[in-house]
Design a protein around this motif. Sequence first.
Motif, PDB file in Angstrom:
ATOM      1  N   PHE A  89       0.837  -1.197   0.000  1.00  0.00           N
ATOM      2  CA  PHE A  89       0.000   0.000   0.000  1.00  0.00           C
ATOM      3  C   PHE A  89       0.877   1.254   0.000  1.00  0.00           C
ATOM      4  N   LEU A  90       1.854   1.284   0.887  1.00  0.00           N
ATOM      5  CA  LEU A  90       2.737   2.441   0.999  1.00  0.00           C
ATOM      6  C   LEU A  90       3.601   2.583  -0.251  1.00  0.00           C
ATOM      7  N   GLY A  91       4.080   1.473  -0.775  1.00  0.00           N
ATOM      8  CA  GLY A  91       4.894   1.518  -1.994  1.00  0.00           C
ATOM      9  C   GLY A  91       4.143   2.121  -3.161  1.00  0.00           C
ATOM     10  N   ASP A 100       3.538  10.498  -3.489  1.00  0.00           N
ATOM     11  CA  ASP A 100       2.949  10.917  -2.222  1.00  0.00           C
ATOM     12  C   ASP A 100       3.943  10.712  -1.074  1.00  0.00           C
ATOM     13  N   ALA A 101       5.155  11.247  -1.250  1.00  0.00           N
ATOM     14  CA  ALA A 101       6.214  11.021  -0.264  1.00  0.00           C
ATOM     15  C   ALA A 101       6.112  11.944   0.947  1.00  0.00           C
ATOM     16  N   ALA A 102       5.279  12.963   0.894  1.00  0.00           N
ATOM     17  CA  ALA A 102       5.186  13.925   1.995  1.00  0.00           C
ATOM     18  C   ALA A 102       4.214  13.480   3.084  1.00  0.00           C
ATOM     19  N   VAL A 103       3.612  12.329   2.926  1.00  0.00           N
ATOM     20  CA  VAL A 103       2.631  11.842   3.900  1.00  0.00           C
ATOM     21  C   VAL A 103       3.337  11.425   5.192  1.00  0.00           C
ATOM     22  N   VAL A 109       3.773   9.250   8.742  1.00  0.00           N
ATOM     23  CA  VAL A 109       3.600   7.839   9.084  1.00  0.00           C
ATOM     24  C   VAL A 109       2.195   7.611   9.647  1.00  0.00           C
ATOM     25  N   GLU A 110       1.771   8.512  10.535  1.00  0.00           N
ATOM     26  CA  GLU A 110       0.445   8.373  11.142  1.00  0.00           C
ATOM     27  C   GLU A 110      -0.650   8.431  10.092  1.00  0.00           C
TER      28      GLU A 110
END
Length: 81
Positions: free
Chosen positions: A15-17, A24-27, A29-30
């Motif tokens: 999902f994160l990949g 969307d690298a600025a998201v 962790v939370e």
Amino acid sequence: MIADGSTELQQFHDFLGKRLAMGDAAVSVESAVDDFRQYQQELADLQSKLQVAEAQSARGESAPFDAAATKAVLQARLCLA
């Protein structure tokens, strides 16, 4: 919800990949974890609805998909909107 035998961590990794690949690298962790939980809930809801539909179909409570009729209904709805 683990549907395909993969672990929850593997599913989160996938999902994160996908999010990172879309830029969307600025998201945070939370936020990523919250979004993943929401995705899991939506997936579980969809799977539940599909099980109901499959059971209805198995009981003969369905008909073949009629694309023309579906288009007509959608066009009528769009004209009324």
